[in-house]
Scaffold this motif. Structure first.
Motif: not given
Length: 285
Positions: A236-263
């Motif tokens: 994504l390069g610089d577009s990643y800093t612009q909160t694009i849709e694909e970036g949100l999806v990638i971040n959502s996967i990361g949040v789910i994985l972090t939640g699994l690392g807790i629960i």
């Protein structure tokens, strides 16, 4: 006669000899067998749970299962919808199999394998072990194929190997996973053929296997999160800093994985029984 002192009766020598020849019996040791366990996880089914314990149990099981499934589904959606799917003829599209297989093997299948010690409360101990081994065995092809794919893709695109933190963590995670699988298969399945003779060894290995199992899962989560970040920055390069849709999806996967690392660690290390009877799920191993 009035002032005479009456001496006590002498102790019977036969009774003393019989007492000395009969040592006290040990209630927990019969014919060299290992000491009887005071309580096992299976005995917890005989106790009545309160409403809070049932609520916690259902919440942990449902939330963990949903997050484990969501991690794989959202990763497949991201690859197909944003990364143009899979194609073994194109090195870039061939690489897309790597995150799907790694999340499916290391996270979803291994997570369910660990969670089985929380879900299967009414099954026999041996059945739970076999299911635990089966899920881990199913994750092995995913991990092996995922590693071979990324190796071949990097060779075709002239990308160097093992230079990033993601790859370093991946190597450590794979090494621990192999050791865990071999240790668990040998100690808790093969050695059951001589259960009494290997009782002490297996009881010693229980906390080691349980602790490193959780550590391996946490490392898998860290490896996946660093891999997602690396992929997002490269693609994504610089577009990643612009909160694009694909970036949100990638971040959502990361949040789910972090939640699994807790629960997931909470699920396997937390006792769900009443306060006066504590027993960890990992004691069933």
């Amino acid at each position: 006669m009035d002032g005479a002192v009456v001496s006590p009766m002498p102790e019977a020598p036969l009774a003393r000899i019989n007492f000395e020849k009969t040592p006290p019996e040990s209630p927990n040791n019969y014919d060299g067998l290992p000491p009887l366990a005071e309580k096992r996880y299976d005995d917890e089914n005989d106790r009545v749970w309160n409403c809070g314990a049932w609520f916690e149990y259902i919440l942990v099981v449902v939330l963990s299962s949903l997050l484990l499934i969501a991690a794989s589904i959202l990763t497949i959606f991201w690859i197909i919808y944003y990364r143009k799917g899979f194609n073994m003829q194109d090195p870039k599209l061939q690489f897309n199999l790597h995150p799907v297989l790694m999340v499916g093997g290391y996270i979803t299948l291994s997570g369910f394998s660990i969670l089985l010690y929380r879900i299967c409360r009414c099954c026999s101990h041996l059945i739970v072990k076999l299911c635990h081994t089966f899920f881990h065995a199913c994750s092995i092809p995913c991990i092996v194929i995922g590693c071979l794919i990324v190796w071949d893709s990097h060779n075709q695109t002239q990308v160097p190997h093992f230079y990033s933190l993601h790859s370093w963590l991946g190597c450590i995670t794979m090494g621990l996973f192999v050791l865990q699988f071999m240790l668990g298969f040998f100690s808790f399945l093969i050695l059951l053929c001589c259960e009494n003779a290997t009782y002490k060894f297996r009881s010693t290995m229980v906390p080691i296997h349980a602790s490193f199992g959780v550590v391996t899962f946490m490392l898998a989560v860290a490896t996946a999160v660093t891999g997602l970040t690396e992929k997002a920055i490269f693609e994504l390069g610089d577009s990643y800093t612009q909160t694009i849709e694909e970036g949100l999806v990638i971040n959502s996967i990361g949040v789910i994985l972090t939640g699994l690392g807790i629960i997931i660690p909470f699920a396997v290390r937390r006792s769900n029984s009443p306060a006066n009877y504590k027993v960890y799920v990992t004691e069933r191993i």
